[in-house]
Design a protein around this motif. Structure first.
Motif, PDB file in Angstrom:
ATOM      1  N   ILE A   1      68.565 -55.195 -33.184  1.00  0.00           N
ATOM      2  CA  ILE A   1      67.288 -54.482 -33.160  1.00  0.00           C
ATOM      3  C   ILE A   1      66.535 -54.677 -34.473  1.00  0.00           C
ATOM      4  O   ILE A   1      65.336 -54.928 -34.501  1.00  0.00           O
ATOM      5  N   ALA A   2      67.271 -54.570 -35.584  1.00  0.00           N
ATOM      6  CA  ALA A   2      66.645 -54.756 -36.893  1.00  0.00           C
ATOM      7  C   ALA A   2      66.100 -56.166 -37.037  1.00  0.00           C
ATOM      8  O   ALA A   2      65.031 -56.386 -37.613  1.00  0.00           O
ATOM      9  N   SER A   3      66.840 -57.133 -36.490  1.00  0.00           N
ATOM     10  CA  SER A   3      66.386 -58.521 -36.557  1.00  0.00           C
ATOM     11  C   SER A   3      65.109 -58.716 -35.759  1.00  0.00           C
ATOM     12  O   SER A   3      64.175 -59.391 -36.195  1.00  0.00           O
ATOM     13  N   GLU A   4      65.042 -58.110 -34.567  1.00  0.00           N
ATOM     14  CA  GLU A   4      63.851 -58.228 -33.730  1.00  0.00           C
ATOM     15  C   GLU A   4      62.662 -57.539 -34.379  1.00  0.00           C
ATOM     16  O   GLU A   4      61.533 -58.016 -34.313  1.00  0.00           O
ATOM     17  N   ILE A   5      62.915 -56.408 -35.023  1.00  0.00           N
ATOM     18  CA  ILE A   5      61.830 -55.700 -35.708  1.00  0.00           C
ATOM     19  C   ILE A   5      61.272 -56.555 -36.833  1.00  0.00           C
ATOM     20  O   ILE A   5      60.064 -56.642 -37.045  1.00  0.00           O
ATOM     21  N   SER A   6      62.173 -57.235 -37.573  1.00  0.00           N
ATOM     22  CA  SER A   6      61.710 -58.076 -38.677  1.00  0.00           C
ATOM     23  C   SER A   6      60.889 -59.243 -38.168  1.00  0.00           C
ATOM     24  O   SER A   6      59.978 -59.717 -38.841  1.00  0.00           O
ATOM     25  N   LYS A   7      61.200 -59.708 -36.935  1.00  0.00           N
ATOM     26  CA  LYS A   7      60.444 -60.819 -36.371  1.00  0.00           C
ATOM     27  C   LYS A   7      59.035 -60.391 -35.981  1.00  0.00           C
ATOM     28  O   LYS A   7      58.102 -61.169 -36.040  1.00  0.00           O
ATOM     29  N   THR A   8      58.871 -59.161 -35.525  1.00  0.00           N
ATOM     30  CA  THR A   8      57.577 -58.693 -35.050  1.00  0.00           C
ATOM     31  C   THR A   8      56.778 -57.989 -36.130  1.00  0.00           C
ATOM     32  O   THR A   8      55.667 -57.562 -35.884  1.00  0.00           O
ATOM     33  N   LYS A   9      57.320 -57.876 -37.315  1.00  0.00           N
ATOM     34  CA  LYS A   9      56.611 -57.215 -38.398  1.00  0.00           C
ATOM     35  C   LYS A   9      55.457 -58.082 -38.873  1.00  0.00           C
ATOM     36  O   LYS A   9      55.579 -59.290 -38.999  1.00  0.00           O
ATOM     37  N   ALA A  10      54.304 -57.457 -39.112  1.00  0.00           N
ATOM     38  CA  ALA A  10      53.132 -58.200 -39.570  1.00  0.00           C
ATOM     39  C   ALA A  10      53.420 -58.841 -40.922  1.00  0.00           C
ATOM     40  O   ALA A  10      53.910 -58.196 -41.839  1.00  0.00           O
ATOM     41  N   THR A  11      53.140 -60.131 -41.024  1.00  0.00           N
ATOM     42  CA  THR A  11      53.403 -60.856 -42.265  1.00  0.00           C
ATOM     43  C   THR A  11      52.133 -61.358 -42.935  1.00  0.00           C
ATOM     44  O   THR A  11      52.176 -61.785 -44.080  1.00  0.00           O
ATOM     45  N   CYS A  12      50.990 -61.363 -42.208  1.00  0.00           N
ATOM     46  CA  CYS A  12      49.714 -61.782 -42.780  1.00  0.00           C
ATOM     47  C   CYS A  12      48.706 -60.647 -42.644  1.00  0.00           C
ATOM     48  O   CYS A  12      48.703 -59.934 -41.636  1.00  0.00           O
ATOM     49  N   HIS A  13      47.855 -60.510 -43.633  1.00  0.00           N
ATOM     50  CA  HIS A  13      46.914 -59.396 -43.641  1.00  0.00           C
ATOM     51  C   HIS A  13      45.509 -59.909 -43.963  1.00  0.00           C
ATOM     52  O   HIS A  13      45.331 -60.800 -44.793  1.00  0.00           O
ATOM     53  N   ASN A  14      44.531 -59.336 -43.270  1.00  0.00           N
ATOM     54  CA  ASN A  14      43.136 -59.688 -43.507  1.00  0.00           C
ATOM     55  C   ASN A  14      42.282 -58.453 -43.244  1.00  0.00           C
ATOM     56  O   ASN A  14      42.475 -57.758 -42.241  1.00  0.00           O
ATOM     57  N   THR A  15      41.344 -58.183 -44.142  1.00  0.00           N
ATOM     58  CA  THR A  15      40.537 -56.966 -44.013  1.00  0.00           C
ATOM     59  C   THR A  15      39.589 -57.021 -42.822  1.00  0.00           C
ATOM     60  O   THR A  15      39.178 -55.979 -42.305  1.00  0.00           O
ATOM     61  N   GLU A  16      39.235 -58.234 -42.357  1.00  0.00           N
ATOM     62  CA  GLU A  16      38.283 -58.354 -41.251  1.00  0.00           C
ATOM     63  C   GLU A  16      38.950 -58.317 -39.889  1.00  0.00           C
ATOM     64  O   GLU A  16      38.434 -57.707 -38.947  1.00  0.00           O
ATOM     65  N   ILE A  17      40.106 -58.979 -39.765  1.00  0.00           N
ATOM     66  CA  ILE A  17      40.758 -59.059 -38.455  1.00  0.00           C
ATOM     67  C   ILE A  17      42.048 -58.254 -38.384  1.00  0.00           C
ATOM     68  O   ILE A  17      42.667 -58.162 -37.323  1.00  0.00           O
ATOM     69  N   GLY A  18      42.475 -57.672 -39.505  1.00  0.00           N
ATOM     70  CA  GLY A  18      43.668 -56.838 -39.494  1.00  0.00           C
ATOM     71  C   GLY A  18      44.944 -57.624 -39.760  1.00  0.00           C
ATOM     72  O   GLY A  18      44.923 -58.684 -40.387  1.00  0.00           O
ATOM     73  N   ASP A  19      46.072 -57.094 -39.250  1.00  0.00           N
ATOM     74  CA  ASP A  19      47.380 -57.700 -39.482  1.00  0.00           C
ATOM     75  C   ASP A  19      47.696 -58.728 -38.401  1.00  0.00           C
ATOM     76  O   ASP A  19      47.280 -58.599 -37.251  1.00  0.00           O
ATOM     77  N   MET A  20      48.470 -59.741 -38.800  1.00  0.00           N
ATOM     78  CA  MET A  20      48.880 -60.786 -37.867  1.00  0.00           C
ATOM     79  C   MET A  20      50.367 -61.051 -38.009  1.00  0.00           C
ATOM     80  O   MET A  20      50.938 -60.936 -39.095  1.00  0.00           O
ATOM     81  N   MET A  21      50.989 -61.412 -36.887  1.00  0.00           N
ATOM     82  CA  MET A  21      52.403 -61.756 -36.877  1.00  0.00           C
ATOM     83  C   MET A  21      52.583 -63.233 -37.232  1.00  0.00           C
ATOM     84  O   MET A  21      51.658 -64.035 -37.125  1.00  0.00           O
ATOM     85  N   GLU A  22      53.772 -63.583 -37.639  1.00  0.00           N
ATOM     86  CA  GLU A  22      54.098 -64.968 -37.939  1.00  0.00           C
ATOM     87  C   GLU A  22      53.878 -65.842 -36.701  1.00  0.00           C
ATOM     88  O   GLU A  22      54.348 -65.536 -35.606  1.00  0.00           O
ATOM     89  N   GLY A  23      53.093 -66.920 -36.866  1.00  0.00           N
ATOM     90  CA  GLY A  23      52.804 -67.826 -35.761  1.00  0.00           C
ATOM     91  C   GLY A  23      51.627 -67.411 -34.898  1.00  0.00           C
ATOM     92  O   GLY A  23      51.232 -68.151 -33.994  1.00  0.00           O
ATOM     93  N   GLN A  24      51.054 -66.256 -35.161  1.00  0.00           N
ATOM     94  CA  GLN A  24      49.943 -65.771 -34.345  1.00  0.00           C
ATOM     95  C   GLN A  24      48.644 -66.498 -34.702  1.00  0.00           C
ATOM     96  O   GLN A  24      48.412 -66.862 -35.855  1.00  0.00           O
ATOM     97  N   VAL A  25      47.802 -66.721 -33.686  1.00  0.00           N
ATOM     98  CA  VAL A  25      46.513 -67.386 -33.863  1.00  0.00           C
ATOM     99  C   VAL A  25      45.420 -66.474 -33.324  1.00  0.00           C
ATOM    100  O   VAL A  25      45.513 -65.981 -32.196  1.00  0.00           O
ATOM    101  N   LEU A  26      44.381 -66.244 -34.129  1.00  0.00           N
ATOM    102  CA  LEU A  26      43.272 -65.385 -33.715  1.00  0.00           C
ATOM    103  C   LEU A  26      41.944 -66.044 -34.065  1.00  0.00           C
ATOM    104  O   LEU A  26      41.823 -66.718 -35.089  1.00  0.00           O
ATOM    105  N   ASP A  27      40.951 -65.836 -33.192  1.00  0.00           N
ATOM    106  CA  ASP A  27      39.593 -66.288 -33.461  1.00  0.00           C
ATOM    107  C   ASP A  27      38.796 -65.153 -34.088  1.00  0.00           C
ATOM    108  O   ASP A  27      38.926 -63.994 -33.689  1.00  0.00           O
ATOM    109  N   HIS A  28      37.952 -65.503 -35.045  1.00  0.00           N
ATOM    110  CA  HIS A  28      37.121 -64.487 -35.681  1.00  0.00           C
ATOM    111  C   HIS A  28      36.124 -63.946 -34.659  1.00  0.00           C
ATOM    112  O   HIS A  28      35.500 -64.715 -33.926  1.00  0.00           O
ATOM    113  N   PRO A  29      35.968 -62.631 -34.579  1.00  0.00           N
ATOM    114  CA  PRO A  29      35.104 -62.057 -33.535  1.00  0.00           C
ATOM    115  C   PRO A  29      33.616 -62.333 -33.732  1.00  0.00           C
ATOM    116  O   PRO A  29      32.850 -62.299 -32.767  1.00  0.00           O
ATOM    117  N   ASN A  30      33.196 -62.626 -34.967  1.00  0.00           N
ATOM    118  CA  ASN A  30      31.764 -62.782 -35.234  1.00  0.00           C
ATOM    119  C   ASN A  30      31.381 -64.149 -35.787  1.00  0.00           C
ATOM    120  O   ASN A  30      30.188 -64.421 -35.954  1.00  0.00           O
TER     121      ASN A  30
END
Length: 202
Positions: A25-54
């Protein structure tokens, strides 16, 4: 005594199993923990891809705890178009192309199908049409990476009093300043000339 010993061994097995589940469980939690941070789009997980909304075509990738910003297509009139996609604007059909120059990726909106626009209508290259006894064609020239599309009048005929067209040398009824007359069309000049004879009016 055997019963008690068996109970201790069973308890030890249950405790070991519980500890293993906690580790998983601890290992899975560490995998899903946000590792990247941005003030405009918020937190992101490792390997996650997001498009800027604006910001069209601006994409964020969370990789190795680092937020990477990349462009992902062509921006045209505020809309993002992916590579090799096609869209229509006015009479032109565009496509999104990608080019590499000086270790830089360039996304370019290119005209794929050039057309001429005339009175809110679209015409293909080389296509001919008639308007007010004039014959037009769509002329397309490619110069320095730019398409120049221009309607060109290639022929012009005369128009009689009924709106019919007449070629060079033809005689037809016409209205000469309120007086009916006969005219002959001459198309050698630009614009065409009307040679008319007004009958004697008593």
């Amino acid at each position: 005594m055997l019963y008690i010993t068996h109970t201790k061994e069973n308890n030890y097995f249950q405790m070991s199993k519980a500890f293993f589940l906690l580790v998983v469980i601890a290992s899975e939690i560490s995998k899903t923990k946000a590792t990247c941070h941005n003030t405009e789009i918020g937190d992101m997980m490792e390997g996650q891809v997001l498009d800027h909304p604006n910001r069209p075509c601006q994409r964020y990738i969370c990789q190795n705890d680092t937020l990477i910003t990349v462009n992902s297509g062509c921006v045209f009139n505020g809309t993002c178009y992916r590579i090799d996609s096609e869209w229509q604007s006015g009479c032109q059909t565009y496509t999104c192309d990608v080019k590499f120059k000086n270790n830089t990726v360039w996304y370019i909106s290119e005209v794929k199908v050039p057309r001429c626009e005339h009175r809110d209508k679209c015409f293909e290259k080389g296509q001919e049409w008639i308007e007010k006894c004039g014959t037009y064609t769509c002329k397309v020239v490619y110069n320095n990476g730019i398409y120049i599309c221009e309607p060109i009048r290639i022929r012009q005929e005369c128009t009689d009093i009924h709106g019919n067209c007449h070629g060079s040398g033809e005689t037809f009824p016409f209205n000469c300043t309120g007086i009916p007359c006969d005219c002959t069309c001459e198309t050698d000049d630009n614009p065409v000339r009307y040679r008319c004879q007004v009958p004697n009016v008593k």
